[in-house]
Design a protein around this motif. Structure first.
Motif, mmCIF file in Angstrom:
data_model
loop_
_atom_site.group_PDB
_atom_site.id
_atom_site.type_symbol
_atom_site.label_atom_id
_atom_site.label_comp_id
_atom_site.label_asym_id
_atom_site.label_seq_id
_atom_site.Cartn_x
_atom_site.Cartn_y
_atom_site.Cartn_z
ATOM 1 N N HIS A 277 0.809 -1.211 0.000
ATOM 2 C CA HIS A 277 0.000 0.000 0.000
ATOM 3 C C HIS A 277 0.854 1.279 0.000
ATOM 4 O O HIS A 277 0.332 2.364 -0.194
ATOM 5 N N THR A 278 2.153 1.151 0.214
ATOM 6 C CA THR A 278 3.016 2.333 0.270
ATOM 7 C C THR A 278 3.492 2.772 -1.114
ATOM 8 O O THR A 278 4.083 3.833 -1.249
ATOM 9 N N LEU A 279 3.257 1.951 -2.147
ATOM 10 C CA LEU A 279 3.734 2.266 -3.494
ATOM 11 C C LEU A 279 2.623 2.871 -4.348
ATOM 12 O O LEU A 279 1.495 2.383 -4.362
ATOM 13 N N VAL A 280 2.962 3.921 -5.071
ATOM 14 C CA VAL A 280 2.034 4.558 -5.996
ATOM 15 C C VAL A 280 2.305 4.008 -7.394
ATOM 16 O O VAL A 280 3.441 4.032 -7.864
ATOM 17 N N ASP A 281 1.274 3.502 -8.034
ATOM 18 C CA ASP A 281 1.360 2.964 -9.396
ATOM 19 C C ASP A 281 2.517 1.977 -9.571
ATOM 20 O O ASP A 281 3.354 2.134 -10.464
ATOM 21 N N PRO A 282 2.574 0.930 -8.749
ATOM 22 C CA PRO A 282 3.701 -0.003 -8.861
ATOM 23 C C PRO A 282 3.728 -0.777 -10.177
ATOM 24 O O PRO A 282 4.777 -1.274 -10.574
ATOM 25 N N HIS A 283 2.590 -0.859 -10.864
ATOM 26 C CA HIS A 283 2.517 -1.602 -12.120
ATOM 27 C C HIS A 283 3.048 -0.819 -13.320
ATOM 28 O O HIS A 283 3.251 -1.378 -14.383
ATOM 29 N N ILE A 284 3.285 0.472 -13.145
ATOM 30 C CA ILE A 284 3.770 1.302 -14.254
ATOM 31 C C ILE A 284 5.290 1.208 -14.348
ATOM 32 O O ILE A 284 5.998 1.391 -13.351
ATOM 33 N N ALA A 285 5.776 0.921 -15.547
ATOM 34 C CA ALA A 285 7.224 0.795 -15.771
ATOM 35 C C ALA A 285 7.917 2.117 -15.487
ATOM 36 O O ALA A 285 7.396 3.184 -15.797
ATOM 37 N N ARG A 286 9.084 2.043 -14.900
ATOM 38 C CA ARG A 286 9.924 3.215 -14.660
ATOM 39 C C ARG A 286 11.020 3.230 -15.719
ATOM 40 O O ARG A 286 11.460 2.179 -16.178
ATOM 41 N N PRO A 287 11.502 4.409 -16.107
ATOM 42 C CA PRO A 287 12.498 4.492 -17.188
ATOM 43 C C PRO A 287 13.931 4.248 -16.717
ATOM 44 O O PRO A 287 14.871 4.767 -17.299
ATOM 45 N N PHE A 288 14.105 3.483 -15.663
ATOM 46 C CA PHE A 288 15.440 3.188 -15.154
ATOM 47 C C PHE A 288 15.371 1.916 -14.325
ATOM 48 O O PHE A 288 14.307 1.501 -13.875
ATOM 49 N N ASN A 289 16.503 1.301 -14.126
ATOM 50 C CA ASN A 289 16.633 0.175 -13.197
ATOM 51 C C ASN A 289 17.343 0.708 -11.959
ATOM 52 O O ASN A 289 18.403 1.330 -12.072
ATOM 53 N N GLY A 290 16.763 0.499 -10.796
ATOM 54 C CA GLY A 290 17.380 1.013 -9.581
ATOM 55 C C GLY A 290 16.888 0.297 -8.345
ATOM 56 O O GLY A 290 15.881 -0.413 -8.368
ATOM 57 N N VAL A 291 17.612 0.500 -7.267
ATOM 58 C CA VAL A 291 17.283 -0.104 -5.980
ATOM 59 C C VAL A 291 17.365 0.981 -4.911
ATOM 60 O O VAL A 291 18.337 1.727 -4.850
ATOM 61 N N LEU A 292 16.336 1.069 -4.091
ATOM 62 C CA LEU A 292 16.324 1.966 -2.935
ATOM 63 C C LEU A 292 16.274 1.069 -1.707
ATOM 64 O O LEU A 292 15.291 0.358 -1.493
ATOM 65 N N GLU A 293 17.347 1.064 -0.935
ATOM 66 C CA GLU A 293 17.474 0.136 0.192
ATOM 67 C C GLU A 293 17.383 0.847 1.538
ATOM 68 O O GLU A 293 17.534 2.061 1.624
#
Length: 160
Positions: free
Chosen positions: A109-125
């Motif tokens: 529930h904390t993610l907004v539009d998780p199904h939409i592709a992002r234009p980058f590959n990344g990790v937030l840890e």
């Protein structure tokens, strides 16, 4: 938002966020890369106070000092950097936790539009949540959030 009375140093980051929310995240990401060249000279905005006109035609506020959105360079830098960091976390990584966590037992529930592709590959840890440390993975399929191993004790946010 630039004028003789100052500038709001967070506007470029907020413009990127608006573009992404309108479905133009690829274009916003290209702008983001272009912005990096401009930041070699400091944060966005008017870095120096601009005097009012000293010769005619005078403006109605010639006797007024230049208005800055913040007092001092440190807050000016913080406005700019904070806005870009906020855009990275909320818009690119889609992390918008509720103000009151309540009884949630999942991080989805904390993610907004998780199904939409992002234009980058990344990790937030190392995102500190009431459920423990979490990691967000962004790629061409969208966003995924998961709890980290419970032995992790590092409590800072890091972007790789």
């Amino acid at each position: 938002d630039h004028g003789t009375t100052g500038a709001y140093s967070a506007w470029p980051a907020l413009a990127l966020e608006a573009l992404c929310r309108m479905g133009e995240c690829q274009f916003a990401t290209e702008l983001f890369h272009n912005f990096s060249l401009a930041t070699l000279e400091g944060p966005f905005g008017q870095a120096h106070g601009m005097p009012q006109r000293q010769t005619p035609p005078y403006t109605p506020f010639d006797s007024e000092p230049v208005f800055k959105t913040t007092g001092g360079a440190n807050r000016y830098f913080e406005d700019n950097a904070g806005a870009f960091m906020d855009t990275l976390i909320r818009t690119y990584f889609g992390y918008e936790p509720p103000f009151f966590w309540g009884g949630f037992s999942s991080l989805q529930h904390t993610l907004v539009d998780p199904h939409i592709a992002r234009p980058f590959n990344g990790v937030l840890e190392n995102i500190n949540t009431p459920l423990g440390l979490a990691t967000i993975i962004s790629n061409e399929t969208g966003l995924h959030i998961e709890l980290q191993d419970s032995k992790d004790t590092f409590h800072e946010v890091a972007i790789k």
